[in-house]
Design a protein around this motif. Sequence first.
Motif, PDB file in Angstrom:
ATOM      1  N   LYS A 283     -16.404  38.354  80.349  1.00  0.00           N
ATOM      2  CA  LYS A 283     -17.337  38.433  80.425  1.00  0.00           C
ATOM      3  C   LYS A 283     -18.331  37.081  80.263  1.00  0.00           C
ATOM      4  CE  LYS A 283     -16.678  42.942  77.663  1.00  0.00           C
ATOM      5  NZ  LYS A 283     -16.280  43.874  75.837  1.00  0.00           N
ATOM      6  N   VAL A 284     -19.235  37.534  81.171  1.00  0.00           N
ATOM      7  CA  VAL A 284     -19.690  36.453  80.827  1.00  0.00           C
ATOM      8  C   VAL A 284     -20.923  36.642  80.166  1.00  0.00           C
ATOM      9  CG1 VAL A 284     -22.054  35.537  82.554  1.00  0.00           C
ATOM     10  CG2 VAL A 284     -20.106  36.766  83.520  1.00  0.00           C
ATOM     11  N   VAL A 285     -20.920  34.655  79.494  1.00  0.00           N
ATOM     12  CA  VAL A 285     -21.738  35.001  77.867  1.00  0.00           C
ATOM     13  C   VAL A 285     -23.051  33.763  78.446  1.00  0.00           C
ATOM     14  CG1 VAL A 285     -21.881  33.285  76.225  1.00  0.00           C
ATOM     15  CG2 VAL A 285     -19.592  34.221  77.462  1.00  0.00           C
ATOM     16  N   ASP A 286     -22.719  33.661  79.288  1.00  0.00           N
ATOM     17  CA  ASP A 286     -24.233  32.425  79.885  1.00  0.00           C
ATOM     18  C   ASP A 286     -23.860  31.799  80.811  1.00  0.00           C
ATOM     19  OD1 ASP A 286     -26.459  31.866  79.915  1.00  0.00           O
ATOM     20  OD2 ASP A 286     -26.222  29.901  78.050  1.00  0.00           O
ATOM     21  N   VAL A 287     -25.094  31.391  81.858  1.00  0.00           N
ATOM     22  CA  VAL A 287     -25.417  30.767  83.523  1.00  0.00           C
ATOM     23  C   VAL A 287     -25.992  29.974  83.760  1.00  0.00           C
ATOM     24  CG1 VAL A 287     -25.000  31.263  85.835  1.00  0.00           C
ATOM     25  CG2 VAL A 287     -24.316  33.221  84.520  1.00  0.00           C
ATOM     26  N   SER A 288     -26.105  28.709  83.846  1.00  0.00           N
ATOM     27  CA  SER A 288     -27.181  28.009  84.225  1.00  0.00           C
ATOM     28  C   SER A 288     -27.870  27.896  85.507  1.00  0.00           C
ATOM     29  CB  SER A 288     -26.560  26.199  84.561  1.00  0.00           C
ATOM     30  OG  SER A 288     -25.902  26.450  85.513  1.00  0.00           O
TER      31      SER A 288
END
Length: 72
Positions: free
Chosen positions: A39-44
């Motif tokens: 699962k994606v947690v964060d993206v810059s």
Amino acid sequence: MQTEKYRGYTLWGHAILQQEDILRPERFAASGTITRDTKVVDVSGVLGTFGTDEEAESAGIAWCRAWVDGHE
């Protein structure tokens, strides 16, 4: 793309080619993505531009590590 495991997360460093004109040298935009258990947690966002894809990917990984260190 560079990837590494870090403190239970998978970190992704991305390099996106940014060539505005064929007569100019290639530049690469850096970004990072953090995932955990697929699962994606964060993206810059874009972290800056670099002269090589390796530098851009490393900047993305560095941003990811800093994010994990700040959220543990």
